[in-house]
Design an enzyme around this catalytic site. Sequence first.
Site, PDB file in Angstrom:
ATOM      1  CG  ASP A  96      37.490  27.297  -2.400  1.00  0.00           C
ATOM      2  OD1 ASP A  96      38.489  27.732  -1.804  1.00  0.00           O
ATOM      3  OD2 ASP A  96      37.464  26.190  -2.979  1.00  0.00           O
ATOM      4  CG  ASP A 120      43.424  26.296  -4.862  1.00  0.00           C
ATOM      5  OD1 ASP A 120      43.837  26.474  -6.018  1.00  0.00           O
ATOM      6  OD2 ASP A 120      43.941  26.830  -3.869  1.00  0.00           O
ATOM      7  CB  THR A 165      41.365  32.112  -1.214  1.00  0.00           C
ATOM      8  OG1 THR A 165      42.410  31.166  -1.361  1.00  0.00           O
ATOM      9  CG2 THR A 165      41.967  33.501  -1.083  1.00  0.00           C
ATOM     10  N   GLY A 166      42.073  30.507   1.307  1.00  0.00           N
ATOM     11  CA  GLY A 166      43.104  30.330   2.312  1.00  0.00           C
ATOM     12  C   GLY A 166      44.407  30.991   1.907  1.00  0.00           C
ATOM     13  CE  LYS A 198      38.173  29.580   2.159  1.00  0.00           C
ATOM     14  NZ  LYS A 198      38.155  28.733   0.943  1.00  0.00           N
TER      15      LYS A 198
END
Length: 274
Positions: free
Chosen positions: A10, A12, A44-45, A200
Amino acid sequence: MTKIKMIATDIDGTLVNDQRQLSEFTINTLKKAHEKGVKIVLCTGRPLSGVKHLLHELGLDEFNDTYVITHNGAQALNAKTNEVVFRNLLSFDDFKALSQLSQELKVHMQTITTDSKLYVNSQNIGKYSIYDAFYTNMDIIYTPADEMDPALQIAKIMWADEPQKIDAALALIPTAIKERFDLLRSEEFFCEFMHQNASKGYAAIKLGEFFGLKPDEIMTAGDQDNDMSMIINGGFSVAMGNAIPKVKDAADYITDTNNNDGLAKAVEKFVLNN
């Protein structure tokens, strides 16, 4: 412990510190892992546009075999050539259903496409959409709902609004919508609607298969709700010291915080020194 051949991390709260910056220790540690032949995959998003600067800082943008997982697992692609490995996208019918629901519940909606565009259907562009576009380098495009292009490749649809408005809207979501989408609260002011196969964890395993790897050859790392699928379904899972309790409870190992190079310390311990 099986030798780790891929790190799915990930961004953040995990890869970067609270100032959204990479530390020199993290950069150098991941470069050493990559030099050992370990795949470094940012998971990640964010859209691809929101990770390119990080790939450059890590020195990964010069390699033809650098892949990223974007939009919380809606797609995996080659960061240099844009070759798509797989996609799990929303349909235009999904857009219409969520647009109608959002209007009924009076919550601000935004649509994110695979080409890093953020569409809003109201001229009153919310501050959270502006925030999202700024930090992920997306263009904001205003288009009335009835003028949206049915051919758009929709990675995800989001509610971007005041936390209390999203709380209220979530309490009123029909069961049919809950069953139709994968929902996650990525921030207090964001709620994301995605394809049911977009996560994810699913994406990390599928990309690992693309590389010819088994799940136990993959290290996953995260801190929030949208990382849970990686922590539960990935191989060797690492929770950050700043992770929410349920991520820590599910992980194989809890490292230091993102402000104290927690990811790099875990890579050093389980990848470089293995």
